[in-house]
Write a protein that holds these residues in place. Structure first.
Motif, short mmCIF file in Angstrom:
data_model
loop_
_atom_site.label_atom_id
_atom_site.label_comp_id
_atom_site.label_asym_id
_atom_site.label_seq_id
_atom_site.Cartn_x
_atom_site.Cartn_y
_atom_site.Cartn_z
N PRO A 208 0.80 -1.24 0.00
CA PRO A 208 0.00 0.00 0.00
C PRO A 208 0.83 1.28 0.00
O PRO A 208 0.32 2.34 -0.39
CB PRO A 208 -0.83 -0.12 1.30
CG PRO A 208 -0.90 -1.58 1.57
CD PRO A 208 0.42 -2.13 1.13
N GLU A 209 2.08 1.21 0.44
CA GLU A 209 2.91 2.40 0.53
C GLU A 209 3.70 2.69 -0.75
O GLU A 209 4.32 3.74 -0.88
CB GLU A 209 3.90 2.26 1.70
CG GLU A 209 3.24 2.01 3.04
CD GLU A 209 2.25 3.11 3.41
OE1 GLU A 209 2.57 4.29 3.17
OE2 GLU A 209 1.17 2.79 3.92
N THR A 210 3.70 1.76 -1.67
CA THR A 210 4.48 1.92 -2.89
C THR A 210 3.70 2.70 -3.94
O THR A 210 2.52 2.45 -4.17
CB THR A 210 4.87 0.54 -3.47
OG1 THR A 210 5.61 -0.18 -2.48
CG2 THR A 210 5.73 0.69 -4.71
N SER A 211 4.36 3.61 -4.58
CA SER A 211 3.73 4.40 -5.63
C SER A 211 3.34 3.51 -6.80
O SER A 211 4.10 2.60 -7.20
CB SER A 211 4.68 5.49 -6.12
OG SER A 211 4.20 6.08 -7.30
N ILE A 212 2.15 3.76 -7.34
CA ILE A 212 1.70 3.01 -8.51
C ILE A 212 2.65 3.26 -9.69
O ILE A 212 2.76 2.44 -10.60
CB ILE A 212 0.25 3.39 -8.86
CG1 ILE A 212 -0.69 2.89 -7.75
CG2 ILE A 212 -0.17 2.81 -10.19
CD1 ILE A 212 -2.13 3.31 -7.93
N ALA A 213 3.36 4.37 -9.65
CA ALA A 213 4.33 4.66 -10.71
C ALA A 213 5.41 3.60 -10.80
O ALA A 213 6.08 3.47 -11.84
CB ALA A 213 4.96 6.04 -10.48
N ALA A 214 5.59 2.82 -9.72
CA ALA A 214 6.59 1.74 -9.75
C ALA A 214 6.26 0.75 -10.85
O ALA A 214 7.16 0.11 -11.41
CB ALA A 214 6.65 1.04 -8.40
N ALA A 215 4.98 0.62 -11.19
CA ALA A 215 4.58 -0.31 -12.25
C ALA A 215 5.18 0.10 -13.59
O ALA A 215 5.60 -0.74 -14.38
CB ALA A 215 3.06 -0.38 -12.35
N THR A 216 5.23 1.40 -13.84
CA THR A 216 5.82 1.85 -15.11
C THR A 216 7.31 1.58 -15.15
O THR A 216 7.87 1.31 -16.22
CB THR A 216 5.54 3.35 -15.33
OG1 THR A 216 6.16 4.11 -14.28
CG2 THR A 216 4.05 3.63 -15.33
N ASP A 217 7.97 1.63 -13.98
CA ASP A 217 9.39 1.30 -13.92
C ASP A 217 9.60 -0.19 -14.22
O ASP A 217 10.57 -0.57 -14.86
CB ASP A 217 9.97 1.64 -12.55
CG ASP A 217 9.97 3.14 -12.27
OD1 ASP A 217 10.01 3.91 -13.24
OD2 ASP A 217 9.92 3.52 -11.09
#
Length: 300
Positions: A208-217
């Protein structure tokens, strides 16, 4: 009802439409297993309750069973040559009006055996070692668990239609998406070369604390490892139970697969049986007949 509850309800409804079967030794192994997002049925049970493609209106399904949208069949390709019943069952399952996926141990999937399986079903998914049940669970989770970007069976069919596929999973610290991708590629079955893969299904699971932007990475890191023209379909979900961890599940299709050889297998150069030799902690294969050596060993 929240949007996430709507997604969970849709996923639960789909769960009953995916059936897991086992042939040969996997019939007994999987009969004792429970799958959160699918039901298990023996090949005989499923074939009795489900009409072949094109005959659904003529043969009523069992009253307590809905026609499946997909059938996931676990088997060892070597069983097909030893058991005509397994071969017939696989062809019959592949003939159902459902998306049929065979999940097989990669080490047993040599050229001829793999061709026999591919001729009978819609898609083939290679599992690392003998971890066929774990591969099935990962595949089900990928196409059924709700998230902020959903993957489904249609996405799986699109990717798996590109050719033989392999599944790999990996995890890393939530701040290291590239490491999670590297771990997932390292988790692909031995002998699989994903460099020229033509399609990839990517599922990213974050805390829950991880940015959804991590998916693009993650997607960027996946693209660095495959061809520029490969079709990449991705999804993502938040796992409330995850703790500072990011997980990646990959289904890489259109891969090259050359399972390592074992002692006694025919030499690729002359056909004579190969011999195994140990050099300290290292083991290799060579051919006493023609001198061909340095061959990777298949582990049991």
């Amino acid at each position: 009802m929240s949007h996430r509850d709507d997604l969970r309800e849709a996923a639960d409804a789909l769960g009953g439409s995916i059936v897991v079967c086992g042939l040969g030794a996997y019939a007994d192994r999987l009969a004792r297993a429970e799958f959160r997002d699918a039901r298990y049925a023996s090949a005989a049970e499923l074939l009795a309750e489900t009409p072949p493609a094109g005959e659904r209106s003529a043969v009523p399904a069992a009253a307590d069973a809905s026609p499946p949208a997909a059938v996931v069949v676990a088997l060892d390709p070597d069983d097909l040559g030893e058991d005509d019943g397994a071969s017939e069952s696989l062809r019959a399952l592949g003939g159902l009006d459902a998306f049929a996926v065979a999940v097989v141990p990669a080490a047993a999937a040599d050229g001829d055996a793999l061709s026999a399986v591919r001729d009978s079903v819609d898609a083939v998914l290679l599992a690392e070692g003998d971890a066929v049940e774990a591969a099935i669970r990962a595949f089900l989770a990928t196409v059924q668990e709700p998230g902020f970007v959903n993957l489904d069976l249609t996405d799986a069919e699109t990717v798996l239609s590109a050719g033989v596929a392999a599944l790999g999973t990996g995890t890393a610290d939530r701040d290291a998406p590239g490491d999670a991708v590297a771990s997932a590629f390292d988790g692909l079955p031995e002998g699989v070369d994903a460099t020229d893969a033509s399609a990839v299904l990517v599922d990213v699971v974050v805390d829950p604390e991880t940015s959804i932007a991590a998916a693009t990475d993650v997607i960027a890191a996946v693209r660095e490892r495959i061809g520029a023209d490969a079709n990449v379909i991705w999804g993502g979900a938040v796992d409330e139970a995850a703790a500072a961890e990011l997980a990646v599940r990959l289904v890489v299709a259109g891969v090259r697969h050359a399972p390592p050889l074992a002692a006694g297998d025919p030499c690729p150069r002359c056909g004579a049986p190969l011999s195994a030799y140990e050099f300290g902690a290292r083991e290799t294969l060579s051919c006493d007949a023609c001198g061909y050596s340095g061959i990777a060993v298949r582990r049991g």
